[in-house]
Motif scaffolding. Structure first.
Motif, PDB file in Angstrom:
ATOM      1  N   ALA A   9       4.107  -6.182   4.761  1.00 54.08           N
ATOM      2  CA  ALA A   9       4.761  -5.150   3.945  1.00 54.08           C
ATOM      3  C   ALA A   9       5.725  -5.811   2.973  1.00 54.08           C
ATOM      4  CB  ALA A   9       5.507  -4.163   4.841  1.00 54.08           C
ATOM      5  N   ARG A  10       6.438  -6.818   3.458  1.00 55.85           N
ATOM      6  CA  ARG A  10       7.408  -7.506   2.603  1.00 55.85           C
ATOM      7  C   ARG A  10       6.681  -8.224   1.466  1.00 55.85           C
ATOM      8  NH1 ARG A  10      10.149  -9.961   7.069  1.00 55.85           N
ATOM      9  NH2 ARG A  10      11.054  -8.062   7.838  1.00 55.85           N
ATOM     10  N   ARG A  11       5.568  -8.884   1.847  1.00 57.78           N
ATOM     11  CA  ARG A  11       4.810  -9.640   0.857  1.00 57.78           C
ATOM     12  C   ARG A  11       4.332  -8.698  -0.250  1.00 57.78           C
ATOM     13  NH1 ARG A  11       1.762 -12.087   4.509  1.00 57.78           N
ATOM     14  NH2 ARG A  11       0.062 -10.623   4.274  1.00 57.78           N
ATOM     15  N   ASP A  12       3.850  -7.538   0.161  1.00 60.71           N
ATOM     16  CA  ASP A  12       3.333  -6.578  -0.817  1.00 60.71           C
ATOM     17  C   ASP A  12       4.448  -5.787  -1.466  1.00 60.71           C
ATOM     18  OD1 ASP A  12       0.356  -5.772   1.058  1.00 60.71           O
ATOM     19  OD2 ASP A  12       0.809  -7.368  -0.319  1.00 60.71           O
ATOM     20  N   GLY A  13       5.660  -5.963  -0.996  1.00 60.92           N
ATOM     21  CA  GLY A  13       6.813  -5.338  -1.630  1.00 60.92           C
ATOM     22  C   GLY A  13       6.956  -3.875  -1.312  1.00 60.92           C
ATOM     23  N   GLY A  14       6.310  -3.348  -0.275  1.00 61.19           N
ATOM     24  CA  GLY A  14       6.510  -1.930  -0.022  1.00 61.19           C
ATOM     25  C   GLY A  14       6.088  -1.473   1.352  1.00 61.19           C
ATOM     26  N   LEU A  15       6.726  -0.379   1.787  1.00 58.34           N
ATOM     27  CA  LEU A  15       6.275   0.282   3.003  1.00 58.34           C
ATOM     28  C   LEU A  15       5.062   1.128   2.664  1.00 58.34           C
ATOM     29  CD1 LEU A  15       9.685   1.638   4.372  1.00 58.34           C
ATOM     30  CD2 LEU A  15       8.476  -0.416   5.086  1.00 58.34           C
ATOM     31  N   VAL A  16       5.092   1.652   1.434  1.00 61.33           N
ATOM     32  CA  VAL A  16       4.014   2.528   0.960  1.00 61.33           C
ATOM     33  C   VAL A  16       3.613   2.056  -0.432  1.00 61.33           C
ATOM     34  CG1 VAL A  16       3.439   4.900   0.276  1.00 61.33           C
ATOM     35  CG2 VAL A  16       5.021   4.516   2.174  1.00 61.33           C
ATOM     36  N   ARG A  17       2.315   1.991  -0.674  1.00 64.11           N
ATOM     37  CA  ARG A  17       1.849   1.688  -2.034  1.00 64.11           C
ATOM     38  C   ARG A  17       0.601   2.516  -2.327  1.00 64.11           C
ATOM     39  NH1 ARG A  17      -1.358  -2.576  -3.761  1.00 64.11           N
ATOM     40  NH2 ARG A  17      -1.169  -3.567  -1.738  1.00 64.11           N
ATOM     41  N   PHE A  18       0.647   3.283  -3.403  1.00 59.76           N
ATOM     42  CA  PHE A  18      -0.516   4.071  -3.834  1.00 59.76           C
ATOM     43  C   PHE A  18      -1.066   3.433  -5.106  1.00 59.76           C
ATOM     44  CE2 PHE A  18      -0.337   8.693  -2.104  1.00 59.76           C
ATOM     45  CZ  PHE A  18       0.175   8.280  -0.890  1.00 59.76           C
ATOM     46  N   GLU A  19      -2.398   3.275  -5.149  1.00 64.72           N
ATOM     47  CA  GLU A  19      -3.030   2.760  -6.369  1.00 64.72           C
ATOM     48  C   GLU A  19      -4.116   3.722  -6.811  1.00 64.72           C
ATOM     49  OE1 GLU A  19      -4.567  -1.225  -5.997  1.00 64.72           O
ATOM     50  OE2 GLU A  19      -2.604  -1.952  -5.318  1.00 64.72           O
ATOM     51  N   ASN A  20      -3.928   4.313  -7.976  1.00 66.49           N
ATOM     52  CA  ASN A  20      -4.918   5.219  -8.577  1.00 66.49           C
ATOM     53  C   ASN A  20      -5.420   6.274  -7.601  1.00 66.49           C
ATOM     54  OD1 ASN A  20      -4.777   3.702 -10.956  1.00 66.49           O
ATOM     55  ND2 ASN A  20      -6.199   2.221 -10.070  1.00 66.49           N
ATOM     56  N   VAL A  21      -4.507   6.865  -6.855  1.00 62.41           N
ATOM     57  CA  VAL A  21      -4.903   7.844  -5.845  1.00 62.41           C
ATOM     58  C   VAL A  21      -5.164   9.214  -6.479  1.00 62.41           C
ATOM     59  CG1 VAL A  21      -4.064   9.160  -3.846  1.00 62.41           C
ATOM     60  CG2 VAL A  21      -3.781   6.673  -3.912  1.00 62.41           C
ATOM     61  N   GLY A  22      -6.273   9.816  -6.071  1.00 63.16           N
ATOM     62  CA  GLY A  22      -6.600  11.181  -6.481  1.00 63.16           C
ATOM     63  C   GLY A  22      -6.878  12.011  -5.240  1.00 63.16           C
ATOM     64  N   LYS A  33      -3.543  13.158  -9.427  1.00 59.50           N
ATOM     65  CA  LYS A  33      -4.423  12.362 -10.301  1.00 59.50           C
ATOM     66  C   LYS A  33      -3.814  10.991 -10.585  1.00 59.50           C
ATOM     67  CE  LYS A  33      -5.302  16.727 -12.581  1.00 59.50           C
ATOM     68  NZ  LYS A  33      -4.616  17.641 -13.473  1.00 59.50           N
ATOM     69  N   ASP A  34      -4.566   9.947 -10.360  1.00 58.90           N
ATOM     70  CA  ASP A  34      -4.128   8.583 -10.723  1.00 58.90           C
ATOM     71  C   ASP A  34      -2.686   8.293 -10.322  1.00 58.90           C
ATOM     72  OD1 ASP A  34      -6.567   7.852 -11.954  1.00 58.90           O
ATOM     73  OD2 ASP A  34      -6.011   9.112 -13.663  1.00 58.90           O
ATOM     74  N   ILE A  35      -2.395   8.502  -9.056  1.00 56.25           N
ATOM     75  CA  ILE A  35      -1.022   8.311  -8.577  1.00 56.25           C
ATOM     76  C   ILE A  35      -0.777   6.843  -8.242  1.00 56.25           C
ATOM     77  CG2 ILE A  35       0.652   8.947  -6.779  1.00 56.25           C
ATOM     78  CD1 ILE A  35      -0.047  11.341  -8.485  1.00 56.25           C
ATOM     79  N   ASN A  36       0.249   6.268  -8.867  1.00 59.46           N
ATOM     80  CA  ASN A  36       0.649   4.882  -8.600  1.00 59.46           C
ATOM     81  C   ASN A  36       2.139   4.844  -8.328  1.00 59.46           C
ATOM     82  OD1 ASN A  36      -1.796   3.138  -9.336  1.00 59.46           O
ATOM     83  ND2 ASN A  36      -1.606   4.489 -11.113  1.00 59.46           N
ATOM     84  N   PHE A  37       2.528   4.350  -7.181  1.00 62.11           N
ATOM     85  CA  PHE A  37       3.951   4.136  -6.896  1.00 62.11           C
ATOM     86  C   PHE A  37       4.064   3.324  -5.612  1.00 62.11           C
ATOM     87  CE2 PHE A  37       5.071   6.757  -3.185  1.00 62.11           C
ATOM     88  CZ  PHE A  37       3.924   7.523  -3.051  1.00 62.11           C
ATOM     89  N   THR A  57       1.571  17.748  -0.716  1.00 63.73           N
ATOM     90  CA  THR A  57       0.279  17.051  -0.626  1.00 63.73           C
ATOM     91  C   THR A  57       0.498  15.542  -0.607  1.00 63.73           C
ATOM     92  OG1 THR A  57      -0.759  18.878  -1.822  1.00 63.73           O
ATOM     93  CG2 THR A  57      -1.966  16.793  -1.770  1.00 63.73           C
ATOM     94  N   LEU A  58       1.386  15.053  -1.462  1.00 61.69           N
ATOM     95  CA  LEU A  58       1.652  13.620  -1.503  1.00 61.69           C
ATOM     96  C   LEU A  58       2.258  13.135  -0.171  1.00 61.69           C
ATOM     97  CD1 LEU A  58       2.700  11.581  -4.495  1.00 61.69           C
ATOM     98  CD2 LEU A  58       3.986  11.251  -2.427  1.00 61.69           C
ATOM     99  N   ILE A  59       3.174  13.943   0.375  1.00 64.45           N
ATOM    100  CA  ILE A  59       3.769  13.585   1.674  1.00 64.45           C
ATOM    101  C   ILE A  59       2.688  13.549   2.756  1.00 64.45           C
ATOM    102  CG2 ILE A  59       5.277  14.488   3.519  1.00 64.45           C
ATOM    103  CD1 ILE A  59       7.270  15.247   1.374  1.00 64.45           C
ATOM    104  N   ARG A  60       1.778  14.506   2.720  1.00 62.14           N
ATOM    105  CA  ARG A  60       0.708  14.533   3.732  1.00 62.14           C
ATOM    106  C   ARG A  60      -0.220  13.319   3.602  1.00 62.14           C
ATOM    107  NH1 ARG A  60      -2.479  19.675   3.902  1.00 62.14           N
ATOM    108  NH2 ARG A  60      -2.930  19.015   6.030  1.00 62.14           N
ATOM    109  N   LEU A  61      -0.377  12.818   2.378  1.00 63.31           N
ATOM    110  CA  LEU A  61      -1.173  11.596   2.196  1.00 63.31           C
ATOM    111  C   LEU A  61      -0.453  10.399   2.821  1.00 63.31           C
ATOM    112  CD1 LEU A  61      -2.419  11.985  -1.482  1.00 63.31           C
ATOM    113  CD2 LEU A  61      -3.888  11.629   0.504  1.00 63.31           C
TER     114      LEU A  61
END
Ligand SMILES: Nc1ncnc2c1ncn2[C@@H]1O[C@H](COP(=O)(O)OP(=O)(O)OP(=O)(O)O)[C@@H](O)[C@H]1O
Length: 233
Positions: A9-22, A33-37, A57-61
């Protein structure tokens, strides 16, 4: 294993990472749509946007209660689509959640509701009793711990739900409209609780459309509009 995951998690810099999530529900339109954070350990952020924008919805994901229709959801350094059921359960235990509708069990006292996640893990009451009482006092419910939810006010239920989310010392706390049922004074107190929690090492995400609340404590805002997310740092 736990240390390995934390290092990843540290290496990737996050507890959570979304890439282009729909995400779409059934055959409906795409709600997200295209959620990145990403969410860093020990960070504090708001998740905001108009009603129906997709906050829950985002929290449920993040909670893995929903699977993305497309894109990548990475939790604690791992792609969740590749995880087995045991690892997913372990990941869920590292997250605390305060639901909009509290989800307290009406036939249990507040003390029992807050202790429940530890009981489910098979822990002995003697090992957690003091901690549950201390946490209930911390949220201002020391005098109400033997009451059952139906006799409590909305704000008291809100604080009990927060205590229950915190009892497992989560690395990430997700709170869906945690000040939605309380007056502005209590809302400020709850916000201070969340800030204190962050200072103790938990990453905090608060979903809210309460502008006054967000103005009290300046923190990055994840803003959802029409299914798209942008970050106001
Ligand atoms: N189970 C479901 N099935 C179909 N559509 C859904 C479902 N849950 C939510 N939606 C739709 O997805 C969209 C986003 O809803 P969501 O509850 O995530 O928004 P929100 O930002 O949390 O809203 P609010 O601030 O009012 O709680 C809405 O259009 C909603 O109608």
């Amino acid at each position: 294993m736990a240390a390995e995951i934390r290092n990843a998690a540290r290496r990737d810099g996050g507890l959570v990472r979304f890439e282009n999530v729909g995400l779409r529900y059934g055959m409906g339109p795409e709600v997200l749509k295209d959620i990145n954070f990403s969410i860093a350990p020990r960070s504090f952020q708001y998740l905001t946007g108009p009603s129906g924008a997709g906050k829950t919805t985002l929290i449920r994901l993040v909670l893995m209660a929903l699977k993305p229709t497309r894109g990548l959801v990475n939790l604690f350094g791992q792609d969740v689509s590749r995880l087995d059921a045991t690892t997913l359960t372990g990941f869920r235990r590292r997250m605390g959640v305060v639901f909009q509708d509290f989800r307290l069990l009406d036939h249990l006292t507040l003390y029992e509701n807050v202790a429940l996640p530890l009981r489910v893990l098979g822990k002995e009451e003697t090992s957690y009793r003091a901690e549950v009482v201390e946490l209930l006092r911390w949220v201002g419910l020391g005098e109400r711990m033997h009451a059952v939810p139906p006799v409590l006010s909305g704000g008291e239920k809100q604080r009990a739900a927060i205590a229950r989310a915190l009892i497992s010392r989560p690395e990430l706390l997700l709170a869906d409209e945690p000040t939605g049922n309380v007056d502005p004074g209590l809302g400020r107190r709850l916000l201070r609780l969340f800030m204190e929690l962050q200072s103790l090492g938990t990453a905090v995400v608060i979903a809210t459309h309460d502008l006054a609340l967000m103005e009290l404590y300046d923190a990055p805002r994840l803003v959802l509009v029409d299914g798209h997310l942008h970050v106001d740092a």
